[in-house]
Write a protein that holds these residues in place. Structure first.
Motif, PDB file in Angstrom:
ATOM      1  N   ASP A  70       1.022  -1.332  -0.115  1.00 47.79           N
ATOM      2  CA  ASP A  70       0.064  -0.147  -0.051  1.00 47.79           C
ATOM      3  C   ASP A  70       0.864   1.408   0.015  1.00 47.79           C
ATOM      4  O   ASP A  70       0.615   2.305  -0.618  1.00 47.79           O
ATOM      5  CB  ASP A  70      -0.996   0.004   1.328  1.00 47.79           C
ATOM      6  N   GLY A  71       1.949   1.041   0.807  1.00 46.47           N
ATOM      7  CA  GLY A  71       2.874   2.277   0.753  1.00 46.47           C
ATOM      8  C   GLY A  71       3.526   2.662  -0.555  1.00 46.47           C
ATOM      9  O   GLY A  71       3.537   3.835  -1.058  1.00 46.47           O
ATOM     10  N   LEU A  72       3.813   1.725  -1.240  1.00 46.74           N
ATOM     11  CA  LEU A  72       4.510   1.757  -2.578  1.00 46.74           C
ATOM     12  C   LEU A  72       3.544   2.368  -3.404  1.00 46.74           C
ATOM     13  O   LEU A  72       3.933   3.206  -4.383  1.00 46.74           O
ATOM     14  CB  LEU A  72       4.918   0.132  -2.842  1.00 46.74           C
ATOM     15  N   GLU A  73       2.395   1.868  -3.360  1.00 47.10           N
ATOM     16  CA  GLU A  73       1.317   2.335  -4.452  1.00 47.10           C
ATOM     17  C   GLU A  73       0.969   3.722  -4.320  1.00 47.10           C
ATOM     18  O   GLU A  73       0.944   4.525  -5.089  1.00 47.10           O
ATOM     19  CB  GLU A  73      -0.003   1.220  -4.135  1.00 47.10           C
ATOM     20  N   ALA A  74       0.956   4.158  -3.023  1.00 47.16           N
ATOM     21  CA  ALA A  74       0.861   5.381  -2.697  1.00 47.16           C
ATOM     22  C   ALA A  74       1.661   6.273  -3.095  1.00 47.16           C
ATOM     23  O   ALA A  74       1.551   7.278  -3.716  1.00 47.16           O
ATOM     24  CB  ALA A  74       0.405   5.463  -1.133  1.00 47.16           C
ATOM     25  N   LEU A  75       2.979   5.864  -2.993  1.00 55.80           N
ATOM     26  CA  LEU A  75       4.160   6.774  -3.317  1.00 55.80           C
ATOM     27  C   LEU A  75       3.998   6.984  -4.809  1.00 55.80           C
ATOM     28  O   LEU A  75       4.194   8.115  -5.265  1.00 55.80           O
ATOM     29  CB  LEU A  75       5.282   6.228  -3.017  1.00 55.80           C
ATOM     30  N   LEU A  76       3.979   5.852  -5.576  1.00 55.96           N
ATOM     31  CA  LEU A  76       3.884   6.010  -7.049  1.00 55.96           C
ATOM     32  C   LEU A  76       2.787   6.685  -7.759  1.00 55.96           C
ATOM     33  O   LEU A  76       2.770   7.392  -8.559  1.00 55.96           O
ATOM     34  CB  LEU A  76       4.034   4.436  -7.741  1.00 55.96           C
ATOM     35  N   ALA A  77       1.667   6.617  -6.792  1.00 54.07           N
ATOM     36  CA  ALA A  77       0.430   7.594  -7.247  1.00 54.07           C
ATOM     37  C   ALA A  77       0.711   9.052  -7.217  1.00 54.07           C
ATOM     38  O   ALA A  77      -0.228   9.654  -7.792  1.00 54.07           O
ATOM     39  CB  ALA A  77      -0.803   7.128  -6.142  1.00 54.07           C
ATOM     40  N   THR A  78       1.729   9.440  -6.209  1.00 58.67           N
ATOM     41  CA  THR A  78       2.071  10.797  -6.207  1.00 58.67           C
ATOM     42  C   THR A  78       2.850  11.143  -7.581  1.00 58.67           C
ATOM     43  O   THR A  78       3.050  12.520  -7.664  1.00 58.67           O
ATOM     44  CB  THR A  78       2.803  11.111  -4.913  1.00 58.67           C
ATOM     45  N   LEU A  79       3.192  10.223  -8.357  1.00 58.84           N
ATOM     46  CA  LEU A  79       3.916  10.772  -9.525  1.00 58.84           C
ATOM     47  C   LEU A  79       3.611  10.556 -10.788  1.00 58.84           C
ATOM     48  O   LEU A  79       2.469   9.478 -10.790  1.00 58.84           O
ATOM     49  CB  LEU A  79       5.370   9.881  -9.568  1.00 58.84           C
ATOM     50  N   THR A  80       3.660  11.185 -11.784  1.00 60.41           N
ATOM     51  CA  THR A  80       3.431  10.684 -13.120  1.00 60.41           C
ATOM     52  C   THR A  80       3.969   9.634 -13.439  1.00 60.41           C
ATOM     53  O   THR A  80       4.832   9.019 -13.000  1.00 60.41           O
ATOM     54  CB  THR A  80       3.829  11.808 -14.162  1.00 60.41           C
ATOM     55  N   LEU A  81       3.293   8.892 -14.521  1.00 56.50           N
ATOM     56  CA  LEU A  81       3.963   7.575 -14.881  1.00 56.50           C
ATOM     57  C   LEU A  81       5.200   7.376 -15.278  1.00 56.50           C
ATOM     58  O   LEU A  81       6.001   6.925 -15.083  1.00 56.50           O
ATOM     59  CB  LEU A  81       2.897   6.874 -16.094  1.00 56.50           C
ATOM     60  N   SER A  82       5.571   8.544 -16.254  1.00 51.90           N
ATOM     61  CA  SER A  82       6.950   8.865 -16.650  1.00 51.90           C
ATOM     62  C   SER A  82       7.994   8.985 -15.408  1.00 51.90           C
ATOM     63  O   SER A  82       9.073   8.511 -15.441  1.00 51.90           O
ATOM     64  CB  SER A  82       7.067   9.906 -17.519  1.00 51.90           C
ATOM     65  N   ASP A  83       7.470   9.672 -14.206  1.00 50.46           N
ATOM     66  CA  ASP A  83       8.280   9.866 -13.268  1.00 50.46           C
ATOM     67  C   ASP A  83       8.649   8.499 -12.368  1.00 50.46           C
ATOM     68  O   ASP A  83       9.561   8.341 -12.165  1.00 50.46           O
ATOM     69  CB  ASP A  83       7.963  10.872 -12.366  1.00 50.46           C
ATOM     70  N   ALA A  84       7.238   8.048 -12.096  1.00 51.41           N
ATOM     71  CA  ALA A  84       7.506   6.724 -11.737  1.00 51.41           C
ATOM     72  C   ALA A  84       8.188   5.493 -12.301  1.00 51.41           C
ATOM     73  O   ALA A  84       9.148   5.041 -11.468  1.00 51.41           O
ATOM     74  CB  ALA A  84       5.950   6.126 -11.476  1.00 51.41           C
ATOM     75  N   LEU A  85       8.355   5.572 -13.673  1.00 50.74           N
ATOM     76  CA  LEU A  85       9.137   4.679 -14.173  1.00 50.74           C
ATOM     77  C   LEU A  85      10.703   5.003 -14.212  1.00 50.74           C
ATOM     78  O   LEU A  85      11.462   3.962 -14.222  1.00 50.74           O
ATOM     79  CB  LEU A  85       8.826   4.628 -15.784  1.00 50.74           C
ATOM     80  N   ARG A  86      10.985   6.329 -14.220  1.00 53.42           N
ATOM     81  CA  ARG A  86      12.119   6.738 -14.292  1.00 53.42           C
ATOM     82  C   ARG A  86      12.629   6.391 -12.712  1.00 53.42           C
ATOM     83  O   ARG A  86      14.057   5.820 -12.478  1.00 53.42           O
ATOM     84  CB  ARG A  86      12.394   8.235 -14.291  1.00 53.42           C
ATOM     85  N   GLU A  87      11.941   6.410 -11.702  1.00 52.57           N
ATOM     86  CA  GLU A  87      12.516   6.106 -10.312  1.00 52.57           C
ATOM     87  C   GLU A  87      12.719   4.455 -10.144  1.00 52.57           C
ATOM     88  O   GLU A  87      13.919   4.210  -9.698  1.00 52.57           O
ATOM     89  CB  GLU A  87      11.571   6.546  -9.249  1.00 52.57           C
ATOM     90  N   ILE A  88      11.966   3.878 -10.940  1.00 48.27           N
ATOM     91  CA  ILE A  88      12.061   2.416 -10.826  1.00 48.27           C
ATOM     92  C   ILE A  88      13.159   1.889 -11.445  1.00 48.27           C
ATOM     93  O   ILE A  88      14.063   1.025 -11.159  1.00 48.27           O
ATOM     94  CB  ILE A  88      10.710   1.662 -11.289  1.00 48.27           C
ATOM     95  N   LEU A  89      13.484   2.425 -12.402  1.00 50.71           N
ATOM     96  CA  LEU A  89      14.619   2.106 -13.589  1.00 50.71           C
ATOM     97  C   LEU A  89      15.808   2.583 -12.970  1.00 50.71           C
ATOM     98  O   LEU A  89      16.930   1.832 -13.409  1.00 50.71           O
ATOM     99  CB  LEU A  89      14.480   2.883 -14.703  1.00 50.71           C
ATOM    100  N   GLN A  90      15.816   3.123 -11.859  1.00 51.33           N
ATOM    101  CA  GLN A  90      17.211   3.572 -11.119  1.00 51.33           C
ATOM    102  C   GLN A  90      17.786   2.429 -10.133  1.00 51.33           C
ATOM    103  O   GLN A  90      18.562   2.591  -9.793  1.00 51.33           O
ATOM    104  CB  GLN A  90      17.001   4.995 -10.499  1.00 51.33           C
ATOM    105  N   PHE A  91      16.643   1.730  -9.890  1.00 51.22           N
ATOM    106  CA  PHE A  91      16.798   0.407  -8.926  1.00 51.22           C
ATOM    107  C   PHE A  91      17.674  -0.558  -9.810  1.00 51.22           C
ATOM    108  O   PHE A  91      17.619  -0.471 -10.969  1.00 51.22           O
ATOM    109  CB  PHE A  91      15.633  -0.038  -8.465  1.00 51.22           C
TER     110      PHE A  91
END
Length: 459
Positions: A30-51
């Motif tokens: 739920d926390g992960l979903e809530a965090l990603l929901a605050t970002l645009t899809l492109s920003d969320a994808l950018r954050e994930i690809l940095q892992f």
């Protein structure tokens, strides 16, 4: 008296990244979903690809299938494939079920046969059949760009049935964006299309066969350029795609066509820069290095050949050191002219305006432009060399060399893509290196050989 609302607090980029990592470590879905929901899809994808890859896998294993599908849909195809192929079959199927059929086909079509079959075996039987059919079409054709979902009815259906279906909340109409109701006969061939105006102005009991108009269709094997011409001619947002027997097999949208044209243009531009494949920095370092080296190592060989031309005239260079100043100018200016010719030929190839059989006509057209530009550029650089070094003969040598090399460069630039196309090679990838090497060698040879011939008047 109104109260001033407090300014919203935004996380710093590093903060959101750390919080996503903490949510992953804590298995906090739920926390992960809530965090990603605050970002645009492109920003969320950018954050994930940095892992690291393992953390990315963990993210997609935790997310709800709908959210994961949105991110897969946002990702470039090569990244989407990499993300999916690392997932378990069950997770991958849940995510792929949320994607449109064209995206499903793009992703599954790039997986290994083993991975693709494992996913297809777990999918809905009809959805799997649609994906298999879409994958069978070549990229860049109407069949390869279409979606299998079509908003269809039959001739005997009524306006009321269409309106009731539109009002139903049991069906997801997202895949049907831009589609009008297409009317099929008993053989599943499109025989009509109904406009929204006709639906709203007709009696609910009216048969669709009485208010439909003749549809515009396109063959499944139609190439991208034909598809683009069709959308230029008509203002439709979608066009039904039919097989050779006239059966409806899907609908291709204007947005899919526009995206394909843009991707082809970007791909051709990357190839001309020596980037083989669609490289992204999130891809493995070794893979990226290997792809680049494939082009760069070839260029080393070609540049050694050009250097051999210079070494053959070492005595002339020693005697007239000023020549060295103008060698790169002549080769670079000629290369620029040649690249202009390559660009025009590539564009005409993409538009279907020229074919390999037109090579002589293309050469004649380019040579005439090359003569004019070569004379003008030769005079300009010749005057510069004369004024700079105070030697008219040196200016003449440089000017003539540039003029001749310009004609050669545009001739090569115009014709080589056609010849490469004729022999089944990729003109976008190979034209650049060939043009650069030949114009360099020819430019060096022309300058140095002419300088050697007029050496007594230059020294």
């Amino acid at each position: 008296m109104s109260q001033t609302q407090p300014e919203p607090e935004f996380d710093e980029p590093g903060d959101i990244h750390d919080r996503i990592r903490d949510a992953i470590a804590a298995d906090d879905v739920d926390g992960l979903e809530a965090l990603l929901a605050t970002l645009t899809l492109s920003d969320a994808l950018r954050e994930i690809l940095q892992f690291a890859p393992k953390e990315r896998d963990r993210v997609f294993g935790m997310l709800h299938a709908e959210r994961a599908a949105e991110l897969i849909n946002e990702a470039p195809n090569e990244i989407a494939v990499e993300l999916v192929e690392r997932l378990s079959v069950g997770t991958a199927v849940d995510i792929i079920d949320e994607l449109d059929s064209d995206v499903q086909a793009d992703v599954i079509g790039e997986l290994s046969d083993e991975d693709a079959e494992a996913i297809l075996a777990e999918m809905d039987e009809q959805d799997a059949a649609d994906v298999r059919r879409l994958v069978s079409y070549d990229d860049g054709t109407a069949g390869g760009l279409m979606i299998a979902e079509a908003f269809t009815f039959h001739e005997g259906d009524t306006v009321g049935q269409v309106l009731r279906r539109l009002a139903s909340d049991e069906e997801d109409f997202e895949p049907y964006r831009g589609q009008h109701p297409y009317i099929l006969d008993a053989e599943e061939r499109p025989v009509g299309v109904v406009s929204l105006r006709a639906l709203l102005t007709s009696k609910r009991s009216a048969a669709l066969s009485g208010i439909m108009s003749t549809p515009v269709t396109v063959g499944a094997q139609a190439p991208l350029d034909e598809l683009r011409d069709l959308f230029d001619k008509y203002s439709y947002l979608g066009i039904p795609v039919v097989e050779a027997d006239g059966r409806l097999v899907g609908v291709v949208s204007r947005s899919a066509m526009d995206e394909a044209v843009l991707e082809r243009s970007e791909s051709d531009g990357l190839k001309r820069q020596g980037l083989v494949g669609d490289e992204l920095r999130s891809q493995p370092t070794v893979l990226r290095a290997r792809r680049r080296l494939a082009w760069l190592s070839t260029n080393i060989v070609l540049n050694i050949i050009a250097a051999c031309v210079i070494s053959a005239y070492e005595e002339t260079l020693t005697a007239i050191i000023a020549i060295a100043i103008f060698l790169p100018m002549v080769s670079d200016m000629s290369g620029c002219s040649g690249n202009q010719a390559v660009a025009v030929t590539m564009r005409e190839l993409s538009l279907g305006l020229v074919k390999p059989i037109d090579a002589f006509r293309v050469w004649a057209k380019e040579a005439s432009v090359g003569v004019i530009n070569g004379i003008v550029l030769g005079i300009l650089i010749g005057l510069v060399a004369w004024i700079w070094k105070g030697n008219a003969v040196l200016g003449g040598v440089i000017g003539v060399a540039l003029a001749l090399n310009t004609v050669l460069a545009v001739s090569i630039g115009g014709v080589v893509p056609l010849l490469l196309k004729r022999f089944g090679q990729d003109p976008a990838a190979a034209s650049g290196p060939l043009l650069t090497t030949i114009t360099d060698m020819a430019g060096f040879f022309l300058v140095l050989s002419l300088a050697s011939a007029f050496l007594p008047w230059i020294v």
